[in-house]
Design a protein around this motif. Structure first.
Motif, PDB file in Angstrom:
ATOM      1  N   ALA A   1       0.804   4.272  -2.818  1.00 30.45           N
ATOM      2  CA  ALA A   1       0.839   5.776  -2.548  1.00 30.45           C
ATOM      3  C   ALA A   1       1.891   6.225  -3.336  1.00 30.45           C
ATOM      4  O   ALA A   1       1.810   7.623  -3.341  1.00 30.45           O
ATOM      5  N   GLU A   2       3.109   5.842  -3.373  1.00 30.75           N
ATOM      6  CA  GLU A   2       4.068   6.504  -3.980  1.00 30.75           C
ATOM      7  C   GLU A   2       4.393   6.525  -5.330  1.00 30.75           C
ATOM      8  O   GLU A   2       5.301   7.361  -5.979  1.00 30.75           O
TER       9      GLU A   2
ATOM     10  N   ARG B   1      -5.426   8.797  -8.441  1.00 33.64           N
ATOM     11  CA  ARG B   1      -4.749   9.197  -7.347  1.00 33.64           C
ATOM     12  C   ARG B   1      -5.499   9.024  -6.043  1.00 33.64           C
ATOM     13  O   ARG B   1      -5.020   8.567  -4.902  1.00 33.64           O
ATOM     14  N   GLN B   2      -6.851   9.155  -6.134  1.00 30.98           N
ATOM     15  CA  GLN B   2      -7.826   9.426  -5.042  1.00 30.98           C
ATOM     16  C   GLN B   2      -7.897   7.726  -4.551  1.00 30.98           C
ATOM     17  O   GLN B   2      -8.110   7.222  -3.446  1.00 30.98           O
TER      18      GLN B   2
ATOM     19  N   ALA C   1      -3.990   3.255   0.458  1.00 36.27           N
ATOM     20  CA  ALA C   1      -2.933   3.300   1.232  1.00 36.27           C
ATOM     21  C   ALA C   1      -3.303   3.654   2.748  1.00 36.27           C
ATOM     22  O   ALA C   1      -2.963   3.460   3.679  1.00 36.27           O
ATOM     23  N   ALA C   2      -4.351   4.584   2.810  1.00 37.49           N
ATOM     24  CA  ALA C   2      -5.030   4.939   4.178  1.00 37.49           C
ATOM     25  C   ALA C   2      -5.606   3.868   5.022  1.00 37.49           C
ATOM     26  O   ALA C   2      -6.059   3.975   6.219  1.00 37.49           O
TER      27      ALA C   2
ATOM     28  N   MET D   1      -4.743   6.716  -2.639  1.00 37.86           N
ATOM     29  CA  MET D   1      -4.512   7.072  -1.389  1.00 37.86           C
ATOM     30  C   MET D   1      -5.615   6.862  -0.454  1.00 37.86           C
ATOM     31  O   MET D   1      -5.321   6.528   0.923  1.00 37.86           O
TER      32      MET D   1
ATOM     33  N   ASP E   1       1.411   9.723 -11.102  1.00 36.79           N
ATOM     34  CA  ASP E   1       0.006   9.491 -11.793  1.00 36.79           C
ATOM     35  C   ASP E   1       0.159   8.544 -13.006  1.00 36.79           C
ATOM     36  O   ASP E   1      -0.757   7.991 -13.616  1.00 36.79           O
TER      37      ASP E   1
ATOM     38  N   ARG F   1       0.809  -1.155  -0.135  1.00 39.40           N
ATOM     39  CA  ARG F   1       0.074   0.007  -0.181  1.00 39.40           C
ATOM     40  C   ARG F   1       0.839   1.373  -0.084  1.00 39.40           C
ATOM     41  O   ARG F   1       0.380   2.277  -0.395  1.00 39.40           O
ATOM     42  N   GLN F   2       1.841   1.133   0.755  1.00 36.28           N
ATOM     43  CA  GLN F   2       2.888   2.411   0.876  1.00 36.28           C
ATOM     44  C   GLN F   2       3.390   2.537  -0.473  1.00 36.28           C
ATOM     45  O   GLN F   2       3.649   3.780  -1.166  1.00 36.28           O
TER      46      GLN F   2
END
Length: 82
Positions: A55-56, A69-70, A76-77, A73, A59, A51-52
């Protein structure tokens, strides 16, 4: 003489069948709670690492895998156990 050999084979096959049907736990070894907990920890760690990494991503790479991107994220959250 053939009868005695057949008798021995019959006896040994019955003994082998009885031994194979007896389950004392040594033959079917299930992982204990510590092993299962360790496996769960490894899975959670790997999930968190992935997940990290998601997130990195920039695009361009997110577009390649069909994510926004949403979405990245939001994934990842999530907590490590989900």
């Amino acid at each position: 003489m053939i009868f005695s050999i057949a008798g021995v084979n019959s006896f040994t096959s019955r003994k082998a069948a009885a031994a194979s049907s007896h389950h004392d736990g040594a033959e079917t070894c299930r992982p204990g709670w510590a092993t299962q907990f360790f496996s769960w920890c490894v899975q959670c760690s790997e999930r968190s690492r992935q997940r990290q990494a998601l997130a990195e991503l920039d695009d361009h790479f997110l577009k390649d895998i069909g994510k926004t991107r949403q979405e990245a994220m939001a994934e990842a959250a999530k907590p490590f156990w989900k």
